[in-house]
Design a protein around this motif. Structure first.
Motif, PDB file in Angstrom:
ATOM      1  N   GLU A  24      40.923  45.121  84.405  1.00  0.00           N
ATOM      2  CA  GLU A  24      42.179  44.780  83.731  1.00  0.00           C
ATOM      3  C   GLU A  24      42.593  45.902  82.782  1.00  0.00           C
ATOM      4  O   GLU A  24      41.784  46.750  82.416  1.00  0.00           O
ATOM      5  N   ASP A  49      36.994  39.130  80.769  1.00  0.00           N
ATOM      6  CA  ASP A  49      36.560  39.967  79.636  1.00  0.00           C
ATOM      7  C   ASP A  49      35.095  40.351  79.763  1.00  0.00           C
ATOM      8  O   ASP A  49      34.383  40.436  78.742  1.00  0.00           O
ATOM      9  N   ASP A  76      36.567  43.998  81.242  1.00  0.00           N
ATOM     10  CA  ASP A  76      37.477  43.942  80.100  1.00  0.00           C
ATOM     11  C   ASP A  76      38.227  45.261  79.913  1.00  0.00           C
ATOM     12  O   ASP A  76      37.691  46.341  80.135  1.00  0.00           O
TER      13      ASP A  76
END
Ligand code: C2E
Ligand code: MG
Ligand code: MG
Ligand code: MG
Length: 282
Positions: free
Chosen positions: A236, A180, A202
């Motif tokens: 991600e 993150d 993140d």
């Protein structure tokens, strides 16, 4: 009349509160029995080389199949598990199952597969954490180099105690990833002192990367910084080809997201591993 209304509101409010507290208590009672009742299952989401298209690793993500409620998302029970301390036994269960699974895949010839496991800060702060990781590695036979621990910026809030733990894990050969990245306490000084292997951008920065020039700038900056610091960088929440191509243009090393695969059960991941051993994006 106003009084009546007020009273009604009050009653509504307390009913709502009672309801919430009851729900939370129910969840907590359920959580305590979930491991022994085999209600947890680990799902695995592939991580892919942006330019090679090859699977580099998987992230283990916990799922809770509650007998009455059904599937409870981790964001609804991980905080409660942390609050109650249940995250400690749960966290070791996760680490053990993920390590066993990774060892199975490695034994099938997927030698370099990296298993990424999320570690809550409460677990990381346990005095016996390093010893427990060591025990799990030797019991499962998973080589340390195939294990990566995903830490969040909340862990590094207390750098004095976090640093020696990280160094011990590194000395064992375990990899460390900062999850993150960009959402937490954005002091960049720990990037210098912490023995990290990977920065994980993140998903909130990836979501509008093609529309929001600011998000694009932030992502570019993180990628460049990772390059300068010789860190692996992974994005991600990649859902579209457009997002992937922007990441590719900026030399992001790896990606993870629905575009390639959602988190899936072990047997489905097994199929993906077999079919996409040499998956190419271009
Ligand atoms: P995280 O570690 O940042 O995990 C990434 C989350 O993004 C996962 O949500 C994953 O399913 C989701 N995701 C992956 N690809 C995409 C995509 O393309 N689009 C979107 N919108 N989402 C995507 P999940 O599984 O619900 O987990 C949420 C969070 O709960 C995790 O965030 C992590 O902080 C925590 N968590 C999950 N499993 C574990 C665990 O085993 N242990 C611990 N301590 N925390 C866990
Ligand atoms: Mg993670
Ligand atoms: Mg993450
Ligand atoms: Mg995240």
């Amino acid at each position: 009349r106003a009084k009546e209304l007020g009273k009604n509101n009050y009653q509504f409010f307390t009913a709502e509160m009672n309801n919430m507290m009851a729900k939370k208590m129910n969840l907590e009672i359920g959580l305590r029995k979930a491991i022994e009742n085999h209600e947890f299952e680990l799902y695995y989401q592939p991580q892919i080389g942006v330019n090679t298209g090859k699977m580099t690793g998987v992230e283990a993500l916990i799922r809770w199949n509650h007998p009455e409620i059904g599937l409870v998302p981790p964001n609804d029970f991980i905080p409660l598990a942390e609050e109650t301390g249940l995250i400690i036994p749960m966290g070791y269960w996760i680490l053990r199952v993920a390590s066993q699974q990774a060892k199975k895949w490695i034994d099938q010839g997927f030698d370099d597969l990296r298993m990424s496991v999320n570690i809550s800060s409460r677990q990381f702060q346990q005095p016996d954490f390093v010893a427990a990781v060591q025990t799990i590695l030797s019991e499962t036979g998973l080589p340390a180099k195939n294990l990566e621990l995903e830490l969040t910026e909340s862990i590094v809030q207390n750098p004095k105690s976090a640093l020696p733990v990280m160094e011990q894990l590194k000395a064992m050969g375990v990899k460390l990833s900062l999850d993150d990245f960009g959402t937490g306490y954005s002091s960049l000084s720990y990037l210098r002192s912490f023995p990290l292997d990977t920065l994980k951008i993140d998903k909130s920065f990836i979501r509008y990367i093609n529309e929001e020039i600011k998000d694009e700038a932030i992502v570019k900056t993180i990628i460049n910084m990772a390059h300068s610091l010789k860190l692996n960088v992974i994005a991600e929440g990649v859902e579209t080809e457009e997002q992937l191509s922007l990441l590719s243009d900026n030399d992001c090393h790896e990606f993870q997201g629905y575009l390639f695969s959602r988190p899936v059960k072990a047997d489905e991941l097994q199929e993906i591993l077999e079919n996409h051993k040499a998956y190419k994006t271009d």
